[in-house]
Write a protein that holds these residues in place. Structure first.
Motif, mmCIF file in Angstrom:
data_model
loop_
_atom_site.group_PDB
_atom_site.id
_atom_site.type_symbol
_atom_site.label_atom_id
_atom_site.label_comp_id
_atom_site.label_asym_id
_atom_site.label_seq_id
_atom_site.Cartn_x
_atom_site.Cartn_y
_atom_site.Cartn_z
ATOM 1 N N ARG A 481 0.837 -1.211 0.000
ATOM 2 C CA ARG A 481 0.000 0.000 0.000
ATOM 3 C C ARG A 481 0.864 1.250 0.000
ATOM 4 N NH1 ARG A 481 -1.143 3.847 3.342
ATOM 5 N NH2 ARG A 481 -3.180 4.913 3.298
ATOM 6 N N GLY A 484 2.521 1.872 -3.378
ATOM 7 C CA GLY A 484 1.565 2.369 -4.361
ATOM 8 C C GLY A 484 1.213 3.827 -4.125
ATOM 9 N N LEU A 500 -1.274 -1.398 -6.920
ATOM 10 C CA LEU A 500 -2.494 -1.404 -6.115
ATOM 11 C C LEU A 500 -3.573 -2.342 -6.654
ATOM 12 C CD1 LEU A 500 -2.745 2.406 -5.277
ATOM 13 C CD2 LEU A 500 -1.891 0.551 -3.830
ATOM 14 N N HIS A 504 -5.432 -4.965 -4.339
ATOM 15 C CA HIS A 504 -6.882 -4.954 -4.116
ATOM 16 C C HIS A 504 -7.477 -6.347 -4.320
ATOM 17 C CE1 HIS A 504 -11.168 -4.240 -5.337
ATOM 18 N NE2 HIS A 504 -11.109 -3.529 -4.230
ATOM 19 N N ILE A 521 -8.403 1.107 -0.873
ATOM 20 C CA ILE A 521 -7.629 0.855 -2.097
ATOM 21 C C ILE A 521 -8.534 0.944 -3.318
ATOM 22 C CG2 ILE A 521 -6.163 -0.798 -3.298
ATOM 23 C CD1 ILE A 521 -4.891 0.459 -0.833
#
Length: 537
Positions: A481, A484, A500, A504, A521
């Motif tokens: 995370r 990203g 990402l 996700h 996300i």
């Protein structure tokens, strides 16, 4: 201790807490304090009661302070600690000045009659003071009460000049007598024009600087006598003793500079402080020069003021840097390292008390004070348990985490770097604590604008985490995370999406589509797709 402060329970003005007295002088006492509103340490100076003889005078002091503070705030130089606030107590009898807290040593500690300072040390102090004065005189602001007690040497050797404008606030720049006949001011460093009660100028500060430099090089005051009056009389009428008569190794040019600074007439002194600095340069260590040999160094236990000239613009020292392997630290795999010594009860109790106190402070978001509370037990614990014991490293990691929570990334970064190295030695470079510290250091770098370096570090940590714990561990998810989001912050939306989107998909499988992180996300990806796939404007 000032009696009124022995029972000081309530914060001053509802925000400034007095913690401990750190100095006491003619003007009043100075306390280490804490600003509960801005979550930072402060210095609080209590103006002596003799100066505040009535509520009306206290009000006048406060007004004068605000006027002077506006002027002195224009001195933009790191050698000038800032004055934040002036507070009258409820009785209107005491005035508190709230200032920047400087961790340093008073120049008074450098004056040793049996061991005058090395020439380079004295010149380095005077040159730094001259630099500060050049910025002040350009405002223009005259200090009027320059003396060793108003000069601090910070731990890195930087000179700090205190109490700019305070003399003007108290009007101690002239020798008007009080009702008891006591002169206001510091007679040992008072220029002849101040003794006479005449007009002061930047050259008034130069005279005081001459007194200080003479004292640093000779180890004794410029003038001494049985009474303050006689000392002031000497400032007006007596010739100073040339330095080389007191200390033959003082260079002739430096002796001439001091005598020039000590001229009785203002106009006979150097034209300005810039000239003083230029004449001090030959006695400063050049950039890149080695540290002095032990026999040539200054007094022990005080900061070296020549360091900033030897290593100008050097990076900040690593806070709490661990001792190299082979000294106090033990190698990874050493059987003794796997069997930590028992923690003495007193140390265990001190550590627990520090954690409890810090936790209570964190509930009120008092981050700076919480970090300070933990920091106070680190060194005593390290002396007993070892600098890389589990308990000491945990204390340091907690303090660094508090700095990070409070937004003090510059303090947290070097500590996380140092802790990453320490954990790599004690637990291995791929261990969880070493990885966590490298990741936290990278997050600090990102907050400080070093995004490219932070990205590289986070990706390196992620590679290790993937090899150890897989792609969907809690640590791996957090790193993916962060990477990203950093790509996104750099405007690298395609790379952000490439990180990402698979994150996700993994979160939908592991946590479900309704999980808070999964939804976050998804929202970010929706914005990215809108930017990448939307019509061109």
């Amino acid at each position: 201790m000032v009696p009124q402060l022995e029972s000081q329970k309530q914060p001053i003005a509802g925000r400034y807490e007095l913690l401990e007295e750190i100095d006491h002088g003619g003007m009043g006492s100075v306390w280490r304090g804490y600003d509960a509103v801005l979550d930072r340490p402060v210095a609080v100076k209590l103006i002596r009661q003799q100066s505040v003889t009535s509520p009306q005078l206290a009000e006048e002091f406060a007004k004068r302070f605000r006027r002077e503070a506006r002027i002195t705030a224009r001195i933009q130089h790191p050698g000038v600690p800032q004055v934040y606030d002036a507070v009258l107590d409820e009785s209107y009898e005491q005035l508190f000045l709230v200032m920047e807290l400087v961790d340093g040593v008073s120049l008074r500690s450098y004056n040793q009659p049996t061991q005058p300072l090395p020439v380079s040390w004295a010149a380095a102090v005077a040159a730094q003071v001259a630099t500060v004065l050049s910025h002040a005189h350009a405002v223009p602001v005259i200090h009027r009460d320059l003396k060793p007690g108003n000069i601090l040497i910070a731990r890195d050797g930087t000179v700090k000049v205190l109490d700019f404008g305070i003399a003007a606030i108290l009007r101690t720049d002239v020798t008007k007598l009080t009702a008891t006949g006591t002169p206001l001011g510091t007679h040992q460093y008072m220029a002849p024009e101040q003794v006479r009660g005449g007009r002061t100028s930047p050259q008034t500060d130069l005279y005081a600087l001459g007194c200080i430099l003479h004292e640093l090089l000779s180890g004794q005051l410029l003038f001494t006598a049985d009474s303050e009056y006689m000392v002031m009389h000497q400032h007006v009428n007596a010739a100073p003793t040339p330095l080389r008569q007191l200390r033959p190794d003082v260079p002739t040019a430096l002796e001439e500079l001091v005598l020039h600074l000590l001229c009785k007439a203002q106009e006979a002194r150097p034209a300005d402080v810039q000239e003083v600095y230029e004449r001090l340069v030959p006695f400063l260590p050049p950039p890149g020069s080695p540290d002095p040999a032990p026999g040539q160094a200054g007094p022990a236990g005080v900061p070296d003021p020549t360091g900033i000239f030897r290593k100008p613009y050097a990076p900040r020292s690593r806070a709490g840097r661990p001792t190299p392997v082979g000294q106090e630290a033990q190698h990874v795999g050493d059987p003794a390292a796997a069997q930590p010594a028992p923690v003495p009860a007193a140390v265990r109790a001190a550590i627990k008390a520090a954690y409890d106190h810090s936790d209570a402070l964190l509930e009120d978001e008092r981050f700076a004070q919480a970090a300070e509370v933990i920091g106070e037990v680190i060194e005593p614990a390290a002396r007993v348990l070892g600098s890389e014991s589990r308990q000491v490293l945990e204390l340091r990691m907690n303090r660094a985490a508090v700095w990070l929570l409070g937004g003090d990334y510059r303090a947290a970064l070097p500590e996380f770097d140092a802790l990453a190295d320490a954990y790599a030695r004690t637990s291995g470079p791929t261990g969880g604590r070493a990885r966590a510290c490298r990741a936290q250091a990278a997050r600090c770098r990102a907050e400080l604008g070093q995004v490219t370096v932070a990205l590289a570090a986070l990706r390196d940590v992620l590679d290790v985490v993937r090899s150890v714990d897989g792609d969907v561990s809690e640590e791996a998810v957090e790193l993916r995370r962060d990477i990203g989001m950093l790509f996104l912050a750099q405007g690298r939306t395609t790379e952000a999406r490439d990180i990402l989107e698979p994150l996700h998909a993994d979160l939908c499988l592991v946590l479900g589509p309704d999980d808070e992180l999964t939804a976050e996300i998804a929202e970010v990806l929706a914005v990215i797709r809108l930017e990448l796939d939307g019509p061109l404007s």
